[in-house]
Write a protein that holds these residues in place. Sequence first.
Motif, PDB file in Angstrom:
ATOM      1  N   MET A 100      -3.319  -3.856  -9.175  1.00 51.22           N
ATOM      2  CA  MET A 100      -2.864  -2.571  -9.926  1.00 51.22           C
ATOM      3  C   MET A 100      -3.912  -1.503  -9.595  1.00 51.22           C
ATOM      4  O   MET A 100      -4.171  -0.653 -10.426  1.00 51.22           O
ATOM      5  CB  MET A 100      -2.839  -2.850 -11.568  1.00 51.22           C
ATOM      6  N   ASN A 101      -4.412  -1.378  -8.203  1.00 48.01           N
ATOM      7  CA  ASN A 101      -5.565  -0.603  -8.084  1.00 48.01           C
ATOM      8  C   ASN A 101      -4.645   0.682  -7.326  1.00 48.01           C
ATOM      9  O   ASN A 101      -4.572   0.937  -6.013  1.00 48.01           O
ATOM     10  CB  ASN A 101      -6.195  -1.147  -6.961  1.00 48.01           C
ATOM     11  N   HIS A 102      -4.294   1.691  -8.123  1.00 45.59           N
ATOM     12  CA  HIS A 102      -3.505   2.750  -7.820  1.00 45.59           C
ATOM     13  C   HIS A 102      -4.467   3.403  -6.601  1.00 45.59           C
ATOM     14  O   HIS A 102      -3.594   3.880  -5.584  1.00 45.59           O
ATOM     15  CB  HIS A 102      -3.152   3.704  -8.697  1.00 45.59           C
ATOM     16  N   LYS A 120      -3.001   4.354  -2.778  1.00 46.56           N
ATOM     17  CA  LYS A 120      -2.841   5.587  -2.359  1.00 46.56           C
ATOM     18  C   LYS A 120      -3.800   6.133  -1.148  1.00 46.56           C
ATOM     19  O   LYS A 120      -3.232   6.659  -0.376  1.00 46.56           O
ATOM     20  CB  LYS A 120      -3.269   6.781  -3.469  1.00 46.56           C
ATOM     21  N   SER A 155      -3.690  -4.249  -2.940  1.00 46.28           N
ATOM     22  CA  SER A 155      -3.961  -3.152  -3.984  1.00 46.28           C
ATOM     23  C   SER A 155      -2.830  -3.119  -4.995  1.00 46.28           C
ATOM     24  O   SER A 155      -3.185  -2.728  -6.157  1.00 46.28           O
ATOM     25  CB  SER A 155      -4.171  -1.764  -3.205  1.00 46.28           C
ATOM     26  N   LEU A 156      -1.569  -3.260  -4.751  1.00 49.68           N
ATOM     27  CA  LEU A 156      -0.419  -3.364  -5.692  1.00 49.68           C
ATOM     28  C   LEU A 156      -0.432  -4.406  -6.664  1.00 49.68           C
ATOM     29  O   LEU A 156      -0.437  -4.072  -7.824  1.00 49.68           O
ATOM     30  CB  LEU A 156       0.861  -3.417  -4.843  1.00 49.68           C
ATOM     31  N   SER A 179       4.061  -3.327  -9.219  1.00 56.37           N
ATOM     32  CA  SER A 179       3.756  -2.863  -7.621  1.00 56.37           C
ATOM     33  C   SER A 179       4.937  -1.724  -7.527  1.00 56.37           C
ATOM     34  O   SER A 179       4.622  -0.691  -6.732  1.00 56.37           O
ATOM     35  CB  SER A 179       4.123  -4.075  -6.970  1.00 56.37           C
ATOM     36  N   LYS A 189       5.603   6.304  -7.631  1.00 51.98           N
ATOM     37  CA  LYS A 189       4.521   7.457  -7.691  1.00 51.98           C
ATOM     38  C   LYS A 189       4.040   7.713  -6.366  1.00 51.98           C
ATOM     39  O   LYS A 189       4.233   8.972  -6.117  1.00 51.98           O
ATOM     40  CB  LYS A 189       3.522   7.020  -8.776  1.00 51.98           C
ATOM     41  N   LEU A 190       3.704   6.938  -5.880  1.00 53.58           N
ATOM     42  CA  LEU A 190       3.079   7.384  -4.420  1.00 53.58           C
ATOM     43  C   LEU A 190       4.113   8.036  -3.270  1.00 53.58           C
ATOM     44  O   LEU A 190       4.075   9.011  -2.639  1.00 53.58           O
ATOM     45  CB  LEU A 190       2.421   6.243  -3.535  1.00 53.58           C
ATOM     46  N   ILE A 220       4.044   1.594  -8.923  1.00 48.64           N
ATOM     47  CA  ILE A 220       2.999   2.267  -7.995  1.00 48.64           C
ATOM     48  C   ILE A 220       3.334   3.012  -7.075  1.00 48.64           C
ATOM     49  O   ILE A 220       3.176   4.218  -6.637  1.00 48.64           O
ATOM     50  CB  ILE A 220       1.707   1.646  -7.897  1.00 48.64           C
ATOM     51  N   CYS A 221       4.240   2.195  -6.303  1.00 50.26           N
ATOM     52  CA  CYS A 221       4.852   2.721  -4.925  1.00 50.26           C
ATOM     53  C   CYS A 221       5.816   3.845  -5.260  1.00 50.26           C
ATOM     54  O   CYS A 221       5.846   4.947  -4.462  1.00 50.26           O
ATOM     55  CB  CYS A 221       5.450   1.585  -4.382  1.00 50.26           C
TER      56      CYS A 221
END
Length: 214
Positions: free
Chosen positions: A19-21, A25, A15-16, A69, A75-76, A72-73
């Motif tokens: 780029m599937n945020h 999540k 998913s990373l 990646s 932000k999560l 995204i991480c």
Amino acid sequence: MENPELVQLERFESSLLSMNHMEAKYILSQISNHESPIQSIESMVIPVLEHIGASWENGDISLSQVYMSGRICEKLVDQILPAQDPQRINQPPMAIVVLDDYHMLGKRIVYSALRASGFELYDYNHMDIETLVSQVKKDKLSILLISVLMFPSALHIKDLCDRLDEENLDVKIIVGGAPFRFDPTLWQRIGADAMGLSASDAIPLVRKFMEEVR
């Protein structure tokens, strides 16, 4: 039979890289339902980011995938472990900086990887030696990560270490960037305490020095 934990790690990494945020999540939230935030970071985020960093070193993925990646991480993790969380606050002061050149991508990737792994640190962007020494003193840093792209900038780290010694500032210096990949012994000659070849290397190095400076 496939290992369920391994399947989740592979799904999260996929998913990373795509780029599937939203998918990332969702997968992380499933883990967070059964573990504490810091446990979910250690069991899911850190190993996947380390594997992504190794894949880039092996030439299997692009630098943009490593960067995204980490973003995204980051932000999560900010959602499950905000800046004011005690597990972020109870850390020795640390920062990352680009010294005497203007190539920011490497620093940005390392910064994102560390924050996505639960660490809190200052982002000093670009500084010269004297400005950096003053900022280290002001923030009472224990750990400083330095990213450089150009060889002359790497050599200036020796001047920085000398200035820090003159000011009696006891700071662990972790360096990274192209000059240190070309010359694996350079970091020792300029007086650094450690060198990382990739963003994922920064995570265990910071953990190691955190234990030493507490």
